[in-house]
Write a protein that holds these residues in place. Structure first.
Motif, PDB file in Angstrom:
ATOM      1  N   TYR A  70     -36.040 -25.303   9.798  1.00 49.46           N
ATOM      2  CA  TYR A  70     -34.742 -24.741  10.150  1.00 49.46           C
ATOM      3  C   TYR A  70     -34.810 -24.165  11.562  1.00 49.46           C
ATOM      4  CZ  TYR A  70     -36.176 -19.875   8.819  1.00 49.46           C
ATOM      5  OH  TYR A  70     -36.780 -18.641   8.698  1.00 49.46           O
ATOM      6  N   TYR A  71     -33.662 -23.879  12.124  1.00 48.89           N
ATOM      7  CA  TYR A  71     -33.573 -23.481  13.518  1.00 48.89           C
ATOM      8  C   TYR A  71     -32.381 -22.554  13.686  1.00 48.89           C
ATOM      9  CZ  TYR A  71     -29.691 -26.779  13.853  1.00 48.89           C
ATOM     10  OH  TYR A  71     -28.500 -27.419  13.676  1.00 48.89           O
ATOM     11  N   GLU A  72     -32.195 -22.040  14.887  1.00 52.76           N
ATOM     12  CA  GLU A  72     -31.047 -21.187  15.178  1.00 52.76           C
ATOM     13  C   GLU A  72     -30.028 -22.009  15.954  1.00 52.76           C
ATOM     14  OE1 GLU A  72     -30.014 -16.756  16.979  1.00 52.76           O
ATOM     15  OE2 GLU A  72     -31.746 -17.842  17.758  1.00 52.76           O
ATOM     16  N   PRO A  73     -28.995 -22.498  15.283  1.00 55.35           N
ATOM     17  CA  PRO A  73     -28.015 -23.350  15.975  1.00 55.35           C
ATOM     18  C   PRO A  73     -27.066 -22.534  16.845  1.00 55.35           C
ATOM     19  CG  PRO A  73     -27.357 -23.004  13.705  1.00 55.35           C
ATOM     20  CD  PRO A  73     -28.696 -22.332  13.859  1.00 55.35           C
ATOM     21  N   GLU A  74     -26.456 -23.206  17.781  1.00 53.52           N
ATOM     22  CA  GLU A  74     -25.396 -22.600  18.580  1.00 53.52           C
ATOM     23  C   GLU A  74     -24.157 -23.468  18.443  1.00 53.52           C
ATOM     24  OE1 GLU A  74     -24.622 -22.254  23.241  1.00 53.52           O
ATOM     25  OE2 GLU A  74     -26.110 -20.765  22.546  1.00 53.52           O
ATOM     26  N   ILE A  75     -23.046 -22.840  18.073  1.00 52.45           N
ATOM     27  CA  ILE A  75     -21.811 -23.584  17.872  1.00 52.45           C
ATOM     28  C   ILE A  75     -20.722 -23.016  18.770  1.00 52.45           C
ATOM     29  CG2 ILE A  75     -22.462 -24.068  15.481  1.00 52.45           C
ATOM     30  CD1 ILE A  75     -20.332 -22.059  14.585  1.00 52.45           C
ATOM     31  N   ALA A  76     -19.710 -23.812  19.020  1.00 60.10           N
ATOM     32  CA  ALA A  76     -18.566 -23.368  19.821  1.00 60.10           C
ATOM     33  C   ALA A  76     -17.599 -22.597  18.940  1.00 60.10           C
ATOM     34  CB  ALA A  76     -17.866 -24.567  20.446  1.00 60.10           C
ATOM     35  N   GLY A  77     -16.988 -21.563  19.515  1.00 58.01           N
ATOM     36  CA  GLY A  77     -16.060 -20.772  18.722  1.00 58.01           C
ATOM     37  C   GLY A  77     -15.109 -19.975  19.577  1.00 58.01           C
ATOM     38  N   SER A  78     -14.354 -19.129  18.910  1.00 60.40           N
ATOM     39  CA  SER A  78     -13.351 -18.300  19.562  1.00 60.40           C
ATOM     40  C   SER A  78     -13.302 -16.943  18.860  1.00 60.40           C
ATOM     41  CB  SER A  78     -11.978 -18.979  19.494  1.00 60.40           C
ATOM     42  OG  SER A  78     -10.960 -18.102  19.928  1.00 60.40           O
ATOM     43  N   ARG A  79     -12.908 -15.937  19.621  1.00 60.57           N
ATOM     44  CA  ARG A  79     -12.743 -14.610  19.011  1.00 60.57           C
ATOM     45  C   ARG A  79     -11.388 -14.474  18.320  1.00 60.57           C
ATOM     46  NH1 ARG A  79     -16.850 -11.232  20.598  1.00 60.57           N
ATOM     47  NH2 ARG A  79     -18.013 -11.853  22.468  1.00 60.57           N
ATOM     48  N   SER A  80     -10.482 -15.413  18.573  1.00 61.82           N
ATOM     49  CA  SER A  80      -9.157 -15.384  17.952  1.00 61.82           C
ATOM     50  C   SER A  80      -8.850 -16.770  17.411  1.00 61.82           C
ATOM     51  CB  SER A  80      -8.097 -14.953  18.965  1.00 61.82           C
ATOM     52  OG  SER A  80      -8.111 -15.801  20.089  1.00 61.82           O
ATOM     53  N   PRO A  81      -7.949 -16.869  16.432  1.00 56.98           N
ATOM     54  CA  PRO A  81      -7.675 -18.175  15.812  1.00 56.98           C
ATOM     55  C   PRO A  81      -7.028 -19.148  16.789  1.00 56.98           C
ATOM     56  CG  PRO A  81      -6.133 -16.500  15.036  1.00 56.98           C
ATOM     57  CD  PRO A  81      -7.185 -15.774  15.815  1.00 56.98           C
ATOM     58  N   LEU A  82      -7.483 -20.393  16.691  1.00 51.60           N
ATOM     59  CA  LEU A  82      -6.918 -21.476  17.484  1.00 51.60           C
ATOM     60  C   LEU A  82      -6.670 -22.658  16.547  1.00 51.60           C
ATOM     61  CD1 LEU A  82      -9.265 -21.345  20.629  1.00 51.60           C
ATOM     62  CD2 LEU A  82      -6.874 -20.597  20.505  1.00 51.60           C
ATOM     63  N   PRO A  83      -5.774 -23.567  16.908  1.00 51.27           N
ATOM     64  CA  PRO A  83      -5.500 -24.717  16.031  1.00 51.27           C
ATOM     65  C   PRO A  83      -6.770 -25.494  15.704  1.00 51.27           C
ATOM     66  CG  PRO A  83      -3.852 -24.578  17.762  1.00 51.27           C
ATOM     67  CD  PRO A  83      -4.898 -23.558  18.101  1.00 51.27           C
ATOM     68  N   GLY A  84      -6.987 -25.748  14.418  1.00 53.44           N
ATOM     69  CA  GLY A  84      -8.131 -26.512  13.974  1.00 53.44           C
ATOM     70  C   GLY A  84      -9.393 -25.705  13.776  1.00 53.44           C
ATOM     71  N   TYR A  85      -9.416 -24.467  14.220  1.00 54.53           N
ATOM     72  CA  TYR A  85     -10.601 -23.625  14.062  1.00 54.53           C
ATOM     73  C   TYR A  85     -10.664 -23.043  12.651  1.00 54.53           C
ATOM     74  CZ  TYR A  85     -11.772 -23.652  19.064  1.00 54.53           C
ATOM     75  OH  TYR A  85     -12.154 -24.019  20.332  1.00 54.53           O
ATOM     76  N   VAL A  86     -11.876 -22.742  12.178  1.00 54.67           N
ATOM     77  CA  VAL A  86     -12.059 -22.224  10.826  1.00 54.67           C
ATOM     78  C   VAL A  86     -12.747 -20.866  10.893  1.00 54.67           C
ATOM     79  CG1 VAL A  86     -12.091 -24.456   9.674  1.00 54.67           C
ATOM     80  CG2 VAL A  86     -14.200 -23.556  10.624  1.00 54.67           C
ATOM     81  N   PRO A  87     -12.424 -19.961   9.950  1.00 60.88           N
ATOM     82  CA  PRO A  87     -12.959 -18.592  10.030  1.00 60.88           C
ATOM     83  C   PRO A  87     -14.438 -18.517   9.654  1.00 60.88           C
ATOM     84  CG  PRO A  87     -11.643 -18.857   8.049  1.00 60.88           C
ATOM     85  CD  PRO A  87     -11.461 -20.122   8.846  1.00 60.88           C
ATOM     86  N   ILE A  88     -15.124 -17.598  10.301  1.00 56.66           N
ATOM     87  CA  ILE A  88     -16.499 -17.231   9.943  1.00 56.66           C
ATOM     88  C   ILE A  88     -16.404 -15.860   9.278  1.00 56.66           C
ATOM     89  CG2 ILE A  88     -18.825 -16.792  10.780  1.00 56.66           C
ATOM     90  CD1 ILE A  88     -18.110 -18.486  13.264  1.00 56.66           C
ATOM     91  N   HIS A  89     -16.680 -15.814   7.996  1.00 57.37           N
ATOM     92  CA  HIS A  89     -16.413 -14.610   7.214  1.00 57.37           C
ATOM     93  C   HIS A  89     -17.612 -13.671   7.152  1.00 57.37           C
ATOM     94  CE1 HIS A  89     -12.464 -15.608   5.638  1.00 57.37           C
ATOM     95  NE2 HIS A  89     -12.886 -16.812   5.311  1.00 57.37           N
ATOM     96  N   GLY A  90     -17.286 -12.366   7.173  1.00 64.19           N
ATOM     97  CA  GLY A  90     -18.240 -11.344   6.785  1.00 64.19           C
ATOM     98  C   GLY A  90     -18.201 -11.151   5.282  1.00 64.19           C
ATOM     99  N   ILE A  91     -18.890 -10.125   4.788  1.00 65.94           N
ATOM    100  CA  ILE A  91     -18.997  -9.904   3.341  1.00 65.94           C
ATOM    101  C   ILE A  91     -17.654  -9.464   2.767  1.00 65.94           C
ATOM    102  CG2 ILE A  91     -20.163  -8.596   1.532  1.00 65.94           C
ATOM    103  CD1 ILE A  91     -22.473  -8.151   3.458  1.00 65.94           C
TER     104      ILE A  91
END
Length: 326
Positions: A70-91
């Motif tokens: 396994y590794y530490e991936p880096e993905i593209a994202g946004s701090r606010s919602p954008l079309p087509g983006y999906v949420p990264i949830h906390g607990i």
């Protein structure tokens, strides 16, 4: 053999190792006190002799081992919602441990009748079941990238302005993990030995609707937390180390213990330290080697499938109920 990376990881784990209860039953925290004290005065270049002379090397369950990466991936994202983006949830606020009607205790939620039930599945979460129950840490540009970030358990989100948020594992919904690579092999979609991470991603991107349905067959869902210090953090709450940390099943391997893997993949051969766990890492000799971040780490981890023999290193004369190395 150069054991210095594993030695530094072992030394960093010692404070947590001394406090932890050993689920494997092989040792106790007190059993590690002397070697941890000694390690603080040992030079890293003497690590091989330290592991050789101060530990008993034991095999657990026959010792026949299988290792992935396994590794530490880096993905593209946004701090606010954008079309087509999906949420990264906390607990989620309602995720708890409770005892269900069947008598099983584990992760779940208490429903409107006061009954403990299983927590929401991946499809239910993706369809909005926790929209008002869990914080959103950021938004991922690609659902496939987020899915594989969950599998890795930690990673980085890079925002358009160049800033980065580091994420670490925080909790899980309590549902069983299903390896989608295995499903692709069983269904003849990808050949045996050909279901590595990149091949799976390529197939999912070429077949987005089928790929989404495939991901939803893995009912397990990971919740994250933002990390602001060194990281990523493993199950011991200690930063994991590339080419030194291995995830193991704590029911069989004491977390913090050195491990020697004699594998048919040279990259995985050598000393490691059990600093982490994983939803798919189950069994006496199932290991997941950590490779860090970047292209090389992604390539090695994604293609890692190694067979061989494992030994767990425990302080001399302290082991309980295990078979010593011949």
């Amino acid at each position: 053999m150069d054991a210095s990376r594993a030695f530094k990881a072992f030394r960093a784990s010692c404070p947590a190792l001394l406090r932890r209860q050993d689920q494997s039953g092989l040792t106790s925290g007190a059993a590690w006190a002397a070697v941890c004290t000694e390690a603080s005065a040992v030079a890293p270049e003497a690590a091989g002799a330290f592991f050789r002379d101060r530990f008993d090397w034991i095999s657990v369950g026959g010792g026949k081992a299988f290792a992935t990466g396994y590794y530490e991936p880096e993905i593209a994202g946004s701090r606010s919602p954008l079309p087509g983006y999906v949420p990264i949830h906390g607990i989620p606020r309602d995720l708890t441990r409770c005892t269900r009607l069947d008598g099983q205790t584990g992760r779940g939620r208490v429903d409107e009748t006061g009954t403990c039930v299983l927590y929401f599945t991946r499809p239910e979460i993706e369809d909005g079941a926790i929209a008002d129950r869990a914080p959103i840490l950021a938004w991922a540009a690609d659902n496939v990238d987020l899915f594989f970030l969950e599998i890795q358990g930690s990673g980085r989100v890079r925002f358009p302005d160049g800033t980065v948020m580091r994420l670490g594992y925080a909790n899980q919904n309590g549902r069983d993990y299903v390896a989608i690579g295995r499903l692709l092999r069983e269904r003849g979609i990808l050949p045996p030995g050909g279901a590595n991470m990149q091949a799976i991603k390529d197939w999912m991107r070429a077949n987005p609707d089928q790929g989404r349905q495939l991901m939803r067959e893995n009912l397990s869902y990971i919740f994250f937390r933002e990390l602001t210090g060194p990281g990523p953090l493993g199950a011991m709450n200690v930063p994991v180390s590339p080419k030194a940390t291995v995830a193991a099943d704590p029911r069989f391997v004491p977390l913090g213990a050195p491990v020697f893997l004699a594998m048919d993949r040279p990259e995985a051969y050598g000393f490691w330290v059990a600093q982490d766990t994983g939803g798919a890492i189950k069994g006496a000799n199932r290991f997941d080697t950590f490779w860090g971040a970047g292209e090389d780490a992604t390539r090695i981890a994604g293609g890692m499938s190694a067979n061989g023999v494992a030994w767990v290193l425990v302080p001399k004369g302290t082991v309980n109920g295990a078979t010593a190395q011949p």
